[in-house]
Design an enzyme around this catalytic site. Structure first.
Site, mmCIF file in Angstrom:
data_model
loop_
_atom_site.group_PDB
_atom_site.id
_atom_site.type_symbol
_atom_site.label_atom_id
_atom_site.label_comp_id
_atom_site.label_asym_id
_atom_site.label_seq_id
_atom_site.Cartn_x
_atom_site.Cartn_y
_atom_site.Cartn_z
ATOM 1 C CE LYS A 235 -3.925 1.780 2.766
ATOM 2 N NZ LYS A 235 -4.736 1.481 3.985
ATOM 3 C CB SER B 8 -8.034 0.298 5.989
ATOM 4 O OG SER B 8 -8.712 1.522 6.128
ATOM 5 C CB SER C 229 -8.005 3.163 3.093
ATOM 6 O OG SER C 229 -7.074 2.662 4.042
#
Length: 590
Positions: free
Chosen positions: A59, A158, A134
């Site tokens: 990420k 997330s 996310s």
């Protein structure tokens, strides 16, 4: 398959699926191949690399050397990170090859995967649906088979919501046991680094690597496994779920019940109230502390919803923050009291699978609903494992197993039960003995000091004192056999116990027992509670290794009844009628 072959296959798959919104940066193929070649050379030379050749994505709020860490905002970082974040360093050292940095809800603010200038990350199966966020790009990259593992982060869910929507595994560890160094913070007090994989074994292997040195240590009493028959809390009410999703959750409950898990209904109210504090109360001030000044200075370059949320967080008063922290403490006490006597809590991971258009029409409300069953977890310092749990209508449905701080191995065991195949033969291969795989759980590989303990009598599984081990978080590790150096007697104790004594190769035989993995700190507690004439000492196993095992005082052993010919305590008990007539033999008193 070599690391080089896996990397080539990954890049070919990326080109074939044509999902550019997954990636913010994709490393040049030549660079990834160079890393893969180094892994193959190291493995050929005998290097211990538990993730050798696995492909990984990260990420883009986590540092990868050579790539800018933008957190989904291009102006946030225009120059490459100089070094890897500690979790990336650990993955690489274990043989994983990082191929790129993934898209996310900007500044990790969202559970939808649409709040990004790089475009909404679409669901792996239905492109009109959201991916969940996310950690959107990381989850979809795993779901589409583009990488084997992916790093995400989790503050409000997330690392779990996208796992559920994409039908994959997401592990959110106990806060702090995985380093957040090199991570752009969302809320420093609650951020966790997570991992995605398509199966529990791969996720377990990666998490065991990621939870390396430099992070918060596990508590000394951290359990190494769930008990043989776990007690799992389930909510009395399921707010926000459609009938199809309720049915999906009940099916997951039924699977646990079919595997000798006791289900206990609890009131979820304190958990749900705490969940609302993260965004509807003062705790959101931490969002502003993390990146608020940058966002206020760059509103034209920031997603409008993210900017609205974070800037508003800057207006929270200190009094409101302190009030809500105090309320969170009160709710945490209430929630943990509701879990008293339970090993874990089973919940639907999220409430629905919205379309991209649904989020565009009502970005705040839809996002808020998705966090109903996830927001409280980090606030209360709980751990969680999100796993797929079949279909609910046309949607992939997922559940989360939540456990207390440090009880990550318990959450993993129960997660294996809820996902285990229904076929008895397959189940026996996938889940050994009510969730206890014989392998070492990732928390033990990540730093919990453990000791192998041989038991031969009343502490065997199914025997009356096994609870003294499971109550200390011990993990069953399989059957074992001593070297042919021992003899076994029935002692005059209540409850009945055998006594093991080393007599040497001339008179000794091999005695059967079981190995348990015990936290070393808890072993001392266990030893202190042992009654006479029992003791612990070194025992040699049939393969020549030495472990800690049960022995007894010499005088008690001499006064016992020799039962060595039975080979182990359970066999003796099955022949108790004939064994009762045994008398102490000369060799038992020798």
């Amino acid at each position: 398959m070599t690391a080089v072959e896996r990397v080539r296959a990954a890049y070919a798959a990326i080109a074939e699926v044509d999902r550019p919104e997954i990636w913010i940066f994709l490393r040049p193929l030549a660079d990834a191949l160079a890393d893969a070649e180094s892994v193959d050379v190291a493995v050929a030379a005998g290097a211990d690399m538990p993730l050798a050749g696995l492909t990984a994505a990260v990420k883009n709020n986590v540092d990868v050397a050579g790539l800018p860490t933008t957190a989904g905002c291009p102006s946030y970082a225009s120059t490459p990170a100089v070094t890897d974040a500690p979790v990336v360093t650990l993955l690489r050292a274990a043989g994983a090859v990082v191929i790129g940095a993934t898209n996310l809800d900007q500044f990790a603010t969202g559970l939808v995967g649409t709040r990004s200038p790089h475009g909404a990350v679409r669901d792996a199966r239905r492109p009109d649906r959201i991916s969940g966020g996310s950690s959107a790009g990381s989850a979809v990259a795993v779901a589409l088979g583009l990488v084997d593992v992916a790093i995400g982060t989790d503050t409000a869910g997330s690392g779990r919501v996208p796992a559920a929507l994409q039908g994959i595994v997401g592990i959110k560890p106990t806060y702090g046991v995985v380093s957040t160094g090199g991570v752009v913070p969302a809320c420093r007090s609650y951020d966790c680094v997570t991992v995605f994989a398509r199966d529990l074994d791969t996720a377990d292997a990666a998490m065991g690597v990621m939870a390396g040195p430099g992070a918060r240590p596990f508590p000394p009493d951290a359990p190494l496994g769930a008990p043989e028959r776990p007690v799992v809390a389930v909510p009395r009410d399921l707010p926000g779920l459609s009938q199809a999703w309720r049915t999906g959750f009940l099916r997951a409950c039924d699977r646990l019940a079919d595997r000798d898990v006791t289900l206990r209904e609890i009131d979820l109210t304190p958990f749900l109230e705490a969940a609302r504090l993260l965004y509807d109360g003062g705790l959101v001030a931490e969002r502003y502390d993390a990146v608020g000044e940058f966002i206020d200075a760059h509103r034209g370059e920031v997603d409008s919803t993210v900017g609205e949320i974070v800037s508003a967080a800057g207006t929270v008063s200190a009094a409101t923050l302190l009030r809500d922290r105090r309320r969170l403490d009160e709710l945490t006490v209430m929630a943990l009291a509701a879990l008293d006597g339970c090993d874990a809590l089973l919940l639907p991971t999220t409430t629905e699978h919205p379309g991209i258009a649904d989020v565009a029409g009502d970005p705040i409300a839809v996002n808020s609903r998705l966090g109903t069953y996830t927001n409280f977890c980090n606030l209360m310092d709980l751990c969680a494992v999100a796993v797929p749990s079949g279909m609910a209508g046309d949607d992939q449905f997922g559940v989360s197993v939540i456990a207390r701080s440090g009880a990550d191995a318990v959450a993993m065991d129960v997660a294996r039960l809820v996902t285990a195949p229904s076929d008895p033969v397959a189940a026996a291969g996938a889940v050994t003995l009510a969730g206890h795989s014989c392998g070492v759980p990732w928390p033990a590989r990540a730093g919990i000091s453990t000791t192998a303990l041989l038991v031969v009598g009343a502490h065997l599984r199914g025997q009356p004192l096994a609870w003294q081990l499971t109550g200390r978080g011990a993990r069953w590790a399989g059957p074992a056999l001593t070297a042919p150096l021992y003899r076994l007697t029935r002692l005059d104790t209540t409850p009945p116990k055998p006594g093991l004594m080393r007599v040497g190769p001339d008179d000794g035989v091999a005695i059967g027992g079981e190995l348990w993995l015990v936290g070393t700190a808890m072993l001392g507690d266990f030893l202190a509670a042992l009654p006479d004439p029992m003791a612990l000492g070194p025992v040699t196993l049939s393969e020549g290794t030495q472990v800690v095992g049960f022995t007894c005082a010499l005088d008690a052993w001499r006064d016992g009844v020799d039962i060595s010919r039975h080979g182990d305590w359970p066999t003796y008990l099955r022949h108790a009628d004939s064994a009762v007539s045994d008398t102490p033999s000369a060799e038992a008193r020798a």
